[in-house]
Design an enzyme around this catalytic site. Sequence first.
Site: not given
Ligand SMILES: O=P(O)(O)OC[C@H]1O[C@](O)(CO)[C@@H](O)[C@@H]1O
Length: 532
Positions: A196, A202, A254-255, A340, A371, A500
């Site tokens: 987003k 990452e 995002g979620r 979240e 199990h 972060k």
């Molecule tokens: O889509 P982006 O901006 O890379 O964010 C990834 C994820 O990181 C977060 O901001 C949490 O660190 C989430 O809310 C989001 O889904």
Amino acid sequence: MTLWEDLRFYHETHSGRPILDLFKAEGRAENFSIAAGGLYFDYSKTSIDPHARGLLIRLAEASHLASRRDAMFSGGKINETENRAVLHTALRNIDASVMVDGSDVMPEVRATHARMQDFARDIRDGRITGQGGRITDVVNIGIGGSDLGPAMAAIALSPYADGPRAHFVSNVDGAHVHDVLAGLNPATTLIVVASKTFTTIETMTNAETARRWMADKIADPAAQFAAVSTAADKTAAFGIPPERVFGFADWVGGRYSMWGPVGLTLMIAIGPEHFRAFLDGGRAMDDHFRDAPFVDNMPVMLALTGLWHNQICGHATRAVLPYEQRLARLPAYLQQLEMESNGKRVAMDGSDLVIHSGPVVWGEPGTNGQHAFYQLIHQGTRVIPCEFLLGREGHEPDLAHQHRLLAANCLAQSEALLRGRSLEEARAVMAAKGLTGAELDRQARHRVFPGNRPSTTLLYPKLTPFVLGQIIALYEHRVFAEGVILGINSFDQWGVELGKELALALEPVFSGQEDGSGKDGSTRALVAWLRS
Ligand SMILES: O=P(O)(O)OC[C@H]1O[C@](O)(CO)[C@@H](O)[C@@H]1O
């Protein structure tokens, strides 16, 4: 007394009553279940009785849930800490018109959806190819909301996946990108960078790695990249041509984003028609959430059941137990969606929350969990409300006997949790095995199940794209309803920021550029050990 206090008092004064006794009332199962849109939600195996339900519904009414819900659907800025509308529902209602800040946002949503469809079809039909021929594999690079939804759904809908294979890379651990790319041909792979913000460390690190992997083997790696983001300037700076960029607005959290461009990899895998059926399922649940009275409203009653168990009865976790192997990633998906969204310690107005926030959500598919951790669920000292999910049929008609076994296991678990096994019953079992005296007593005690442990069951016909859409929208609205009743903002996530920031500050300490003198002793020692 507030309604919360009323509820607590009612719970305390009635907690000695076994759930099983509630079934003495005629029609318990029918009256404490909801059938809607082909789904069946049973919450009769909980301690919620007519009086408790009445109080819970009054609690929902007092929180102005109906008007908050209507504000969400109509583009009101209910995400008050970020001053944003919350309109993921618009992504699955693409023929409607929705106004934000005085203008209809839907023409752009429709245009992007149409571009996604064209792109997906062109890839699937071989009109867009890689530099080594037809695209065979699509790798979605994203994390959190830009990964969990489509990754969960790609497994859930694998019987419908007749396009290029979908893969997902999320972790900044190089092992993840390494292992996924290791089996792929760069000349026939499409990389979709989903973020987003297009700043997430990452995702950007993995995207760079993937680009280097491609550059080693093909002339024009950028030509095999696409992007999904709200940040067109940043996707351009990364070198992804605008015709391969699928944007969305900041009013999609995002979620909550898998219904739009974040679902691109899924759409390529299952095809636009199946993806549309997924959207239609979500929309059907939206209509139900909007129209059904609270007592017949699946998301509302799921939310109220959750609040009853966590905030009233004090059960701090809940297990999500899909009896559907293809929903293996549903618990992980729900962890982000629920924790979240509702893991907040202050109310919308900034005041401290006077009740607990949302519960810890965890789980695994049945029957595997049986199990592993069900021992604790049945005989541990803490009560863990369980949410079972089960389809009437699977996708393997020739293995129908296995599906019957699966279903029998699911229902047996909720029955065992409800009934338990008394000391007398356990003694009878041991006596039948020939035990007597003190040894019989001792062994019998280990075989007692306290029972009276609550569970809900969600039944669905078959895990089709439409049904998955219904289930995911059901959980989204459940989270929303819980958040409104708790008085929190379910749509921000400030709690992820500090870690972060500190990770960014620690990186130079690892690389030796900084000495870490401002860090605490433990952190300094851990860094020193890792660097040694
Ligand atoms: O889509 P982006 O901006 O890379 O964010 C990834 C994820 O990181 C977060 O901001 C949490 O660190 C989430 O809310 C989001 O889904």
